[in-house]
Design an enzyme around this catalytic site. Structure first.
Site, short mmCIF file in Angstrom:
data_model
loop_
_atom_site.label_atom_id
_atom_site.label_comp_id
_atom_site.label_asym_id
_atom_site.label_seq_id
_atom_site.Cartn_x
_atom_site.Cartn_y
_atom_site.Cartn_z
N SER A 81 33.63 21.36 18.25
CA SER A 81 32.47 21.96 17.27
C SER A 81 31.56 22.83 17.94
O SER A 81 32.00 23.85 18.80
CB SER A 81 31.82 20.58 16.71
OG SER A 81 31.13 21.08 15.39
N ASP B 249 39.23 20.82 8.04
CA ASP B 249 37.87 21.64 8.52
C ASP B 249 37.63 22.19 7.07
O ASP B 249 38.45 22.49 6.29
CB ASP B 249 38.04 22.33 9.72
CG ASP B 249 37.64 21.82 10.81
OD1 ASP B 249 36.70 21.05 10.79
OD2 ASP B 249 38.43 21.76 11.88
N HIS C 118 37.32 17.45 10.55
CA HIS C 118 36.54 17.83 11.87
C HIS C 118 36.14 16.74 12.80
O HIS C 118 35.87 17.00 13.81
CB HIS C 118 35.30 18.40 11.08
CG HIS C 118 34.32 19.16 12.16
ND1 HIS C 118 34.57 20.23 12.45
CD2 HIS C 118 33.12 18.57 12.82
CE1 HIS C 118 33.58 20.69 13.37
NE2 HIS C 118 32.91 19.63 13.56
#
Length: 251
Positions: free
Chosen positions: A108, A194, A226
């Site tokens: 991330s 995602d 994610h």
């Protein structure tokens, strides 16, 4: 073909809120669950390896890093964060000159920082890596953001308070340089669940690296979101775990 500029503010908020895209858990519980899993994984890693924790590499309170040694014992705010990561690698090279390579893995926002490291002028840090051991030696970028400009229009920027100039200066997508002969291998990873914006950014960044001559692979992982895309690294059978171990073993 429309892009993020054509989205409403609400739609853009959704795109850059990963907790809203997981089919496993609702957005009010998935972050707490993710923090619990990663904290437990950190404790397991620290219990199973020789470590040197909270090693200062600068004067700031946050300028500390955790070092995990192999078991065989061989050998503005955004600007500041990028500088800190670069300085931490320079510190490692100077502190442990016998190491055979440094491999980055970021998830991330961490993937964004790792990507910024790829385009560092190491002479500014008085570090000149051996041509046979590039710095870094490999990079794994998991569910990252490589163009920060869309974030300017979301709640994410409330804490960062980035201007457009700062966002552009710290966007890896805008600093892709032609690969040099010793450029490291890069693995760009994206999760099936995602958001479309995260998926777009991963695809476009990997394409930009490839066009510039980098050795880059895009790994699109099915059945993960994610959060568990990185949580599963504690599983030996997980494909990403195997790919990373294979990357390191080839050094």
């Amino acid at each position: 073909m429309g892009g993020w500029r054509d989205m409403s503010a609400e739609a853009l908020e959704d795109q850059y809120s990963p907790s809203r895209w997981s089919p496993r858990l609702d957005r009010d519980t998935i972050i707490d669950a993710h923090l619990a899993v990663t904290a437990a994984g950190t404790e397991r890693a620290r219990a199973s390896a020789q470590t040197s924790l909270h090693v200062p590499y600068g004067k700031g309170d946050r300028e500390k890093l955790d070092i995990y040694f192999p078991t065989d014992h061989s050998g503005s705010h955004m600007d500041t964060m990028v500088l800190q990561v670069r300085r931490s690698l320079a510190f490692l090279v100077e502190q442990y000159p016998e190491i055979r390579g440094i491999y980055l893995c970021g998830h991330s926002a961490g993937a964004h920082l790792a990507a910024m490291v790829l385009f560092t002028d190491w002479t500014e840090f008085h570090v000149v890596p051996d041509i046979k051991v590039p710095l870094p030696s490999g990079a794994v970028l998991v569910s990252g953001v490589y163009d920060l400009e869309p974030i300017l229009h979301t709640y994410v920027n409330d804490a960062l308070n980035m201007s457009r100039e700062v966002a552009q200066r710290n966007s890896p997508m805008r600093h892709v340089a032609p690969a040099v002969p010793a450029a490291c291998e890069v693995l760009v990873v994206v999760a099936q669940h995602d958001s479309p914006e995260f998926r777009r950014q991963s695809q476009e960044y990997s394409q930009a690296l490839r066009a510039a001559g980098w050795s880059v692979s895009l790994l699109d992982l099915a059945g993960v979101d994610h959060f568990d895309v990185i949580e599963k690294l504690s599983e030996n059978s997980y494909i990403l775990t195997q790919v990373i171990l294979n990357m390191i073993s080839r050094a």
